[in-house]
Design a protein around this motif. Structure first.
Motif, PDB file in Angstrom:
ATOM      1  N   LEU A 112       1.052  -1.197   0.056  1.00 19.29           N
ATOM      2  CA  LEU A 112       0.051   0.142  -0.005  1.00 19.29           C
ATOM      3  C   LEU A 112       0.860   1.267   0.034  1.00 19.29           C
ATOM      4  CD1 LEU A 112      -2.754  -1.105   2.770  1.00 19.29           C
ATOM      5  CD2 LEU A 112      -3.150  -0.895   0.258  1.00 19.29           C
ATOM      6  N   ASP A 113       0.510   2.237  -0.668  1.00 17.25           N
ATOM      7  CA  ASP A 113       1.160   3.380  -0.888  1.00 17.25           C
ATOM      8  C   ASP A 113       0.591   4.344   0.151  1.00 17.25           C
ATOM      9  OD1 ASP A 113       2.020   6.071  -1.539  1.00 17.25           O
ATOM     10  OD2 ASP A 113       1.704   5.887  -3.589  1.00 17.25           O
ATOM     11  N   VAL A 114       1.620   4.552   1.256  1.00 19.25           N
ATOM     12  CA  VAL A 114       1.424   5.349   2.604  1.00 19.25           C
ATOM     13  C   VAL A 114       0.939   6.980   2.378  1.00 19.25           C
ATOM     14  CG1 VAL A 114       2.691   6.257   4.394  1.00 19.25           C
ATOM     15  CG2 VAL A 114       3.320   3.973   3.784  1.00 19.25           C
ATOM     16  N   ARG A 115       1.460   7.410   1.260  1.00 16.31           N
ATOM     17  CA  ARG A 115       0.923   8.767   0.882  1.00 16.31           C
ATOM     18  C   ARG A 115      -0.446   8.911   0.479  1.00 16.31           C
ATOM     19  NH1 ARG A 115       3.578  13.317  -0.478  1.00 16.31           N
ATOM     20  NH2 ARG A 115       5.626  12.426  -0.602  1.00 16.31           N
ATOM     21  N   LEU A 116      -0.669   7.580  -0.530  1.00 19.91           N
ATOM     22  CA  LEU A 116      -2.008   7.864  -0.920  1.00 19.91           C
ATOM     23  C   LEU A 116      -3.071   7.221   0.072  1.00 19.91           C
ATOM     24  CD1 LEU A 116      -4.041   7.711  -3.568  1.00 19.91           C
ATOM     25  CD2 LEU A 116      -3.535   5.123  -3.598  1.00 19.91           C
ATOM     26  N   LEU A 117      -2.634   6.350   1.030  1.00 18.45           N
ATOM     27  CA  LEU A 117      -3.401   6.291   2.389  1.00 18.45           C
ATOM     28  C   LEU A 117      -3.640   7.420   3.045  1.00 18.45           C
ATOM     29  CD1 LEU A 117      -2.084   2.801   3.539  1.00 18.45           C
ATOM     30  CD2 LEU A 117      -4.304   2.967   2.263  1.00 18.45           C
ATOM     31  N   GLY A 118      -2.694   8.054   3.229  1.00 18.65           N
ATOM     32  CA  GLY A 118      -2.894   9.396   4.199  1.00 18.65           C
ATOM     33  C   GLY A 118      -3.998  10.262   3.538  1.00 18.65           C
ATOM     34  N   MET A 119      -3.760  10.446   2.082  1.00 20.49           N
ATOM     35  CA  MET A 119      -4.679  11.387   1.472  1.00 20.49           C
ATOM     36  C   MET A 119      -6.057  10.776   1.629  1.00 20.49           C
ATOM     37  SD  MET A 119      -2.830  12.754  -2.066  1.00 20.49           S
ATOM     38  CE  MET A 119      -2.543  11.318  -2.571  1.00 20.49           C
ATOM     39  N   VAL A 120      -6.326   9.486   1.302  1.00 29.54           N
ATOM     40  CA  VAL A 120      -7.739   8.969   1.534  1.00 29.54           C
ATOM     41  C   VAL A 120      -8.079   9.259   2.898  1.00 29.54           C
ATOM     42  CG1 VAL A 120      -9.034   6.849   1.410  1.00 29.54           C
ATOM     43  CG2 VAL A 120      -7.284   7.313  -0.532  1.00 29.54           C
ATOM     44  N   GLY A 121      -7.096   9.070   3.654  1.00 28.96           N
ATOM     45  CA  GLY A 121      -7.841   9.207   5.461  1.00 28.96           C
ATOM     46  C   GLY A 121      -7.956  10.758   5.540  1.00 28.96           C
ATOM     47  N   ALA A 122      -7.274  11.528   5.055  1.00 33.25           N
ATOM     48  CA  ALA A 122      -7.540  12.883   5.085  1.00 33.25           C
ATOM     49  C   ALA A 122      -9.021  13.311   4.446  1.00 33.25           C
ATOM     50  CB  ALA A 122      -6.551  13.931   4.420  1.00 33.25           C
ATOM     51  N   PHE A 123      -9.344  12.698   3.506  1.00 36.62           N
ATOM     52  CA  PHE A 123     -10.642  13.136   2.716  1.00 36.62           C
ATOM     53  C   PHE A 123     -11.653  12.523   3.686  1.00 36.62           C
ATOM     54  CE2 PHE A 123     -13.982  11.323  -0.184  1.00 36.62           C
ATOM     55  CZ  PHE A 123     -14.428  12.641  -0.796  1.00 36.62           C
ATOM     56  N   ILE A 124     -11.611  11.276   4.215  1.00 33.04           N
ATOM     57  CA  ILE A 124     -12.416  10.655   4.644  1.00 33.04           C
ATOM     58  C   ILE A 124     -12.726  11.546   6.043  1.00 33.04           C
ATOM     59  CG2 ILE A 124     -13.183   8.552   6.281  1.00 33.04           C
ATOM     60  CD1 ILE A 124     -11.799   7.063   4.156  1.00 33.04           C
ATOM     61  N   LEU A 125     -11.763  11.956   6.694  1.00 33.36           N
ATOM     62  CA  LEU A 125     -11.719  12.756   8.028  1.00 33.36           C
ATOM     63  C   LEU A 125     -12.529  13.998   7.607  1.00 33.36           C
ATOM     64  CD1 LEU A 125      -8.522  12.159   9.827  1.00 33.36           C
ATOM     65  CD2 LEU A 125     -10.806  11.339  10.518  1.00 33.36           C
ATOM     66  N   ILE A 126     -12.433  14.804   6.623  1.00 29.56           N
ATOM     67  CA  ILE A 126     -12.944  15.878   6.021  1.00 29.56           C
ATOM     68  C   ILE A 126     -14.385  15.927   5.783  1.00 29.56           C
ATOM     69  CG2 ILE A 126     -13.068  17.537   4.168  1.00 29.56           C
ATOM     70  CD1 ILE A 126      -9.994  17.317   4.044  1.00 29.56           C
ATOM     71  N   ALA A 127     -14.648  14.659   5.166  1.00 30.80           N
ATOM     72  CA  ALA A 127     -16.059  14.425   4.965  1.00 30.80           C
ATOM     73  C   ALA A 127     -16.839  14.225   6.123  1.00 30.80           C
ATOM     74  CB  ALA A 127     -16.176  13.179   3.998  1.00 30.80           C
ATOM     75  N   LEU A 128     -16.199  13.443   6.799  1.00 30.43           N
ATOM     76  CA  LEU A 128     -17.260  13.022   8.343  1.00 30.43           C
ATOM     77  C   LEU A 128     -17.150  14.345   9.088  1.00 30.43           C
ATOM     78  CD1 LEU A 128     -15.445   9.574   9.126  1.00 30.43           C
ATOM     79  CD2 LEU A 128     -17.653   9.961   8.305  1.00 30.43           C
ATOM     80  N   ALA A 129     -16.446  15.176   9.226  1.00 27.16           N
ATOM     81  CA  ALA A 129     -16.372  16.406  10.032  1.00 27.16           C
ATOM     82  C   ALA A 129     -17.226  17.330   9.615  1.00 27.16           C
ATOM     83  CB  ALA A 129     -14.867  17.064  10.116  1.00 27.16           C
ATOM     84  N   PHE A 130     -17.244  17.391   8.347  1.00 28.56           N
ATOM     85  CA  PHE A 130     -18.504  18.460   7.595  1.00 28.56           C
ATOM     86  C   PHE A 130     -19.700  17.865   7.679  1.00 28.56           C
ATOM     87  CE2 PHE A 130     -14.590  20.408   5.222  1.00 28.56           C
ATOM     88  CZ  PHE A 130     -15.037  21.765   5.846  1.00 28.56           C
ATOM     89  N   ASN A 131     -19.942  16.507   7.585  1.00 28.08           N
ATOM     90  CA  ASN A 131     -21.329  15.991   7.555  1.00 28.08           C
ATOM     91  C   ASN A 131     -21.626  15.897   8.968  1.00 28.08           C
ATOM     92  OD1 ASN A 131     -23.073  14.007   6.111  1.00 28.08           O
ATOM     93  ND2 ASN A 131     -22.809  12.945   7.853  1.00 28.08           N
ATOM     94  N   PHE A 132     -21.019  16.168  10.229  1.00 26.06           N
ATOM     95  CA  PHE A 132     -21.205  16.446  11.416  1.00 26.06           C
ATOM     96  C   PHE A 132     -21.639  17.766  11.600  1.00 26.06           C
ATOM     97  CE2 PHE A 132     -20.168  17.953  15.834  1.00 26.06           C
ATOM     98  CZ  PHE A 132     -20.907  17.016  16.466  1.00 26.06           C
ATOM     99  N   PHE A 133     -20.838  18.712  11.022  1.00 28.92           N
ATOM    100  CA  PHE A 133     -21.297  20.170  11.347  1.00 28.92           C
ATOM    101  C   PHE A 133     -22.448  20.504  10.263  1.00 28.92           C
ATOM    102  CE2 PHE A 133     -16.780  20.090  13.071  1.00 28.92           C
ATOM    103  CZ  PHE A 133     -17.077  20.723  14.111  1.00 28.92           C
TER     104      PHE A 133
END
Length: 450
Positions: free
Chosen positions: A40-61
């Motif tokens: 697994l590409d560590v950088r790609l995993l980091g970007m996917v994780g960042a996108f998921i966190l952003i989506a979940l945070a804005f979905n909450f707010f």
């Protein structure tokens, strides 16, 4: 990229030796072996994780309004034009240049394409609104204008020795206001209905065709994984375990079909459906619903992504681009015409700006003088967040597209929460600086010179 190949065999042996002992050292070894085998590409995993966190945070707010079929559809359509330009910016930055004029080139191309549709072709040539030739001619105009300006930029940089920063900074000011004079500062509308199909909301495949495209894309993803495995076998390189290949294939299929299912869950509003039926001389049946499905603009982005990836990995031009970015002096000494290469790269960047102008103006259904404003920031940020090294030589197309999606998610989410425009730009600028800092730390950890 981290090379896990040397560690795989050792980890596998350690895992076998310690799996039955129940020791604390055995479990981490097995976990490391699993990730090592998946490669697994560590950088790609980091970007996917960042996108998921952003989506979940804005979905909450936003009380659950961010992660909905409607918003995902809009988010996708809004991302396309920046993502297309970001794929070209990868090549520009890989060769240690920069292009600050992409938003302005988009604006002048959009202005020329809109004037072709609304003024010049009807008034000078006599092609009435709705003529089937209007849309193709307007699209060709946008592509030609973008390509010519890009090639001119490349000539100034490559053959005249003017730094790319200066050339494109001048272009940022010049081309947007040339477009302003072309349109006399007016918003140009209406645009041709066939042209509008490329914008997204007016051009979708519907549920059935979208499922067909999703299944084809899934089959292509599985074939690509299998073909890569066969190629590694043919050349004697180590391959991943079969379970790892199947896992990656399953994830790819789940993401593709999940995305299609989400878009198909967004129905066309009843009022719009009624107008569509009335335009055909029909009456909307009671209880009838119809899904938007996959936007045509997304298909354009997919085609661009595949073409640019193939160009980067499978062609001589792509190899020259990355070789020049890695070591410009060595590339020139090896016989690569770096001046002509610069012209080609910036011409390609201009072509993609012209294509993005078509997508952006079609999405807005008009040409406005502020179209593409600050797109240069978003495009550069998308490429850098996606892993393109400002020091040159490293970058990926899929990373830039994911970076564009992250940038658009930030902007859309902040707009939904009610953050004003100045603060949005402050956040975007801060994210860009932070992404570069993360990139520098990551490369230092790997021992890569920055």
């Amino acid at each position: 990229m981290i090379d896990h190949g040397a560690d795989q065999t050792a980890d596998h042996a350690t895992g076998k030796a310690e799996a039955g002992t129940g020791t604390e050292t055995g479990l981490p070894a097995m976990r490391k072996s699993v990730f090592g085998q998946l490669e697994l590409d560590v950088r790609l995993l980091g970007m996917v994780g960042a996108f998921i966190l952003i989506a979940l945070a804005f979905n909450f707010f936003t009380d659950g309004r961010f992660v909905t079929p409607r918003n995902i559809f809009n988010l996708t359509v809004q991302t396309v034009s920046v993502a297309i330009m970001a794929t070209g910016m990868v090549f520009v930055i890989v060769t240690r240049h920069i292009d600050l004029s992409v938003g302005a080139v988009l604006a002048i191309a959009s202005a020329m394409g809109a004037m072709m549709q609304a003024r010049w072709l009807p008034q000078i040539v006599g092609l009435d609104y709705g003529n089937p030739m209007i849309a193709p001619l307007a699209i060709l105009t946008c592509l030609a204008i973008g390509t010519l300006i890009g090639a001119f930029n490349g000539w100034l940089i490559g053959y005249q020795g003017i730094p790319a920063f200066i050339v494109t900074l001048g272009g940022l000011l010049i081309w947007r206001y040339v477009g302003w004079y072309v349109t006399d500062g007016q918003t140009i509308a209406p645009l041709d209905t066939t042209y509008l199909v490329l914008g997204g909301a007016e051009g979708t495949l519907g549920a059935t065709l979208s499922w067909g495209v999703g299944l084809l894309a899934s089959a292509f993803a599985i074939y690509a994984i299998w073909n890569a495995r066969q190629a590694r076998k043919t050349h004697g390189f180590p391959t991943k375990p079969l379970w790892a290949e199947m896992t990656l294939g399953g994830i790819s299929v789940a993401v593709i079909l999940g995305y299609i299912a989400t878009l198909n869950a967004y129905d066309i509003p009843t009022g719009k459906l009624r107008r569509m039926f009335e335009a055909r001389g029909e009456v909307l049946p009671d209880g009838y619903t119809e899904a938007y499905g996959l936007p045509i603009s997304v298909i354009v982005l997919i085609v661009v992504a595949i073409a640019m990836t193939m160009l980067a990995k499978k062609t001589r031009l792509g190899k020259y681009i990355f070789a020049t970015g890695g070591n410009p002096d060595a590339a020139e000494l090896s016989g690569i015409n770096t001046k002509l290469l610069t012209v080609k790269i910036f011409a390609l960047m201009g072509f993609l700006c012209g294509l993005s102008a078509v997508i952006a103006s079609a999405r807005l259904a008009s040409h406005a003088n502020d179209i593409g404003t600050l797109d240069e920031l978003r495009v550069i940020a998308a490429a850098v967040i996606g892993g393109t090294a400002l020091s040159g030589g490293i970058g990926t197309i899929h990373g830039a597209i994911l970076g564009a999606l992250i940038m658009q998610s930030l902007q859309s989410g902040m707009a939904m929460v009610g953050v004003d425009a100045p603060l949005q730009n402050i956040v975007v600028g801060s994210v860009l600086v932070f992404a570069v800092w993360i990139d520098i730390q990551y490369r230092k950890k790997l021992g890569i010179k920055v």
